[in-house]
Motif scaffolding. Structure first.
Motif, short mmCIF file in Angstrom:
data_model
loop_
_atom_site.label_atom_id
_atom_site.label_comp_id
_atom_site.label_asym_id
_atom_site.label_seq_id
_atom_site.Cartn_x
_atom_site.Cartn_y
_atom_site.Cartn_z
N GLU A 239 34.84 -22.80 -36.75
CA GLU A 239 35.28 -23.76 -35.74
C GLU A 239 34.52 -25.08 -35.87
O GLU A 239 35.10 -26.16 -35.71
N ASP B 125 39.62 -20.21 -35.32
CA ASP B 125 40.52 -19.69 -34.28
C ASP B 125 41.40 -20.84 -33.79
O ASP B 125 40.90 -21.82 -33.24
N ASN C 52 43.16 -21.11 -31.27
CA ASN C 52 43.15 -21.26 -29.82
C ASN C 52 41.90 -21.95 -29.29
O ASN C 52 41.80 -22.21 -28.09
N GLN C 53 40.95 -22.19 -30.18
CA GLN C 53 39.75 -22.95 -29.79
C GLN C 53 39.94 -24.42 -30.17
O GLN C 53 40.52 -24.74 -31.21
N THR D 97 32.69 -22.26 -27.09
CA THR D 97 32.74 -21.00 -26.37
C THR D 97 31.79 -20.01 -27.05
O THR D 97 31.22 -20.31 -28.10
N ARG D 98 31.66 -18.81 -26.46
CA ARG D 98 30.82 -17.79 -27.07
C ARG D 98 31.35 -17.38 -28.45
O ARG D 98 30.62 -16.86 -29.29
N ASN D 99 32.63 -17.60 -28.68
CA ASN D 99 33.25 -17.22 -29.94
C ASN D 99 33.27 -18.34 -30.97
O ASN D 99 33.77 -18.16 -32.08
N SER D 100 32.76 -19.51 -30.60
CA SER D 100 32.73 -20.62 -31.56
C SER D 100 31.68 -20.33 -32.63
O SER D 100 30.53 -20.00 -32.31
N GLY D 101 32.09 -20.47 -33.88
CA GLY D 101 31.17 -20.18 -34.97
C GLY D 101 31.30 -21.16 -36.10
O GLY D 101 31.76 -22.30 -35.91
#
Length: 492
Positions: free
Chosen positions: A370, A332, A334-335, A363-367
């Motif tokens: 990222e 992402d 934006n991360q 963040t919770r969306n970091s995977g």
């Protein structure tokens, strides 16, 4: 057919590469060996495993190509630097596992000497800092720790060497105890200005001069081996990063290369005069030919490809190293996850051996994507740290083009990212086996098979140039995040 055999003894594997008379690679064999981690921050190798792996790959590549000993004009050796072996002069057996360059066990020894005000004198002679990275304090630790070792060393029964020296001793069946100037320059025991072992520093570290190998040119007679079916001369030796500098034909002052292997090591050729760093870089010997020393500024990053191995082996978010380059573009945008891979401390220009890794911006969306991107970007950020420090020390205004090699240089995404973060061109050569090629050229040139420096430099060929495409504002914002993350990590 005439061949040159290059032995590339690395941190995680040993390789043997046969080059033909036109300096083309015609065969390769590789064997991994065990990494031992007896305590946190300690890294060791079994010298017998290294020796067996070298014998095996040399025989394998000769069999694969169908080359006999009488067709090999010379052997060139390149090696993991600073890794330390102390062995019995009579039996050739090591008295302790090899202590690897990554090992941090002597941090307290280094701190004591720094607190005693010794570092300035050590740096003035060796160009190095008092850090566990280098061989000198490793030798001291072995002599102080292994029962009876110091008495035996004082009695002349023990020998010290970096891996090249240990291999030469074994290959020549105990006839030659020697090293080259580039490996000697990494021991913390060698005066790079006078070109000899420093009695003062050896006395400081309690290392008997009788243990130390004879120091020779990078292209010289290191004896011969008869272990491969006939006598083959050993004619070239250089530490891996210096061998890569040679293989990249960085023969002119101002030329720079960076190798991306387990760690990352950038060298800038500074010519026949050593440049004293004001930015905690190392002053070292790039190569020594015909008795003439050529110097370099070096920046050492301890964790580069090892961070990708961490993704694979510890986090298990990739199955193979190339997957990191496939995942990273999927992150992402934006991360802004930042990884500071200080798993074994921070190298240049920080030199914080006790620092440990950290990750920021999750963040919770970091995977997986990222984290993979942050891992590859960390290598570019660390290179920029070195780049800025070298420009400050070198003082030259001319634009520098970085020549890259090593396993990670094969990733277009990583190299484009490197160019973007540096804001400078990055050149990847056609021949990416630059470390082995450098060792082979030394031996082949000495044997009269390969051309001189000028002729060799003309053979360097560009595979791809990466130009920066990231807007300057984005580049500077990303680097500012990295700098904040490093400061926070060191303060933890």
């Amino acid at each position: 057919m005439t061949y040159i055999l290059a032995i590339d003894q690395g941190t995680t594997s040993s390789r043997a590469i046969l080059f033909d008379a036109q300096m083309q690679r015609v065969g390769t064999a590789q064997q991994e060996f065990t990494q031992y981690f007896p305590q946190e921050g300690w890294v060791e190798h079994d010298p017998e495993e290294i020796w067996d792996s070298v014998l095996n790959v040399c025989r394998q590549v000769m069999d694969k190509v169908g080359a006999s000993a009488d067709q090999i004009a010379g052997i060139g050796i390149t090696n993991q630097r600073e890794t330390t072996v102390v062995w019995d002069k009579t039996t050739g057996k090591a008295i302790h596992n090899a202590i690897v360059w990554q090992d941090r066990r002597t941090a307290e020894i280094c701190r004591r000497f720094r607190d005693a005000g010794c570092e300035d004198d050590v740096t003035a002679q060796t160009g190095l800092l008092l850090d566990p990275y280098f061989s000198g304090t490793k030798v001291k630790w072995i002599l102080d720790t292994v029962p009876g070792a110091r008495d035996r060393a004082e009695a002349g029964e023990l020998l010290f060497g970096t891996i090249d020296s240990f291999l030469i001793w074994r290959l020549t069946e105990g006839q030659v105890h020697a090293t080259d100037a580039t490996n000697a320059a990494r021991t913390l025991l060698f005066d790079i200005h006078k070109g000899n072992w420093s009695p003062e520093i050896c006395d400081l570290l309690d290392v008997p001069l009788s243990m130390l190998p004879e120091v020779r040119d990078c292209a010289a007679d290191f004896g011969q081996t008869s272990l491969f079916g006939g006598a083959i001369p050993i004619l070239g030796v250089a530490g891996d990063q210096q061998a890569a500098t040679i293989g990249q034909a960085c023969f002119q002052p101002g030329m720079m290369k960076s190798t991306y292997g387990t760690g990352c090591f950038a060298l800038l050729n500074t010519g026949t005069q050593p440049v004293e760093s004001k930015n905690r870089l190392l002053t070292t010997i790039a190569y020594q030919l015909d008795g003439q020393r050529t110097y370099a500024l070096e920046g050492s990053i301890f964790i580069a490809g090892a961070a990708v191995q961490w993704l694979r082996d510890a986090l298990q978010i990739i199955d193979s190293a190339p997957q990191s380059g496939e995942l990273a573009p999927q992150a992402d945008p934006n991360q802004h996850v930042v990884l500071v891979p200080a798993f074994t401390g921070l190298g240049a220009p920080y030199w914080k051996p006790d620092c440990r890794g950290a990750m920021f911006g999750l963040t919770r969306n970091s995977g997986r994507a990222e984290i993979a991107r942050a891992t590859l970007e960390s290598i570019a950020f660390q290179t920029r740290d070195l780049w800025h420090a070298m420009q400050g020390d070198w003082g030259a205004e001319a634009d520098v083009i970085l020549r890259v090699d090593g396993g990670m240089s094969a990733s277009d995404w990583a190299m484009q990212g490197l160019s973007d973060i540096l804001g400078a061109p990055v050149d990847r050569p056609v021949m990416q086996e630059t470390t082995a090629l450098g060792a082979a050229w030394l031996a082949g040139m000495k044997a009269g098979v390969y051309p001189d420096q000028a002729g060799f430099a003309e053979t360097w060929a560009l595979d791809q140039r990466f130009e920066p495409i990231l807007p300057e504002a984005d580049r500077e914002a990303a680097y500012a995040r990295w700098q904040r993350a490093v400061q926070a990590t060191m303060a933890f």
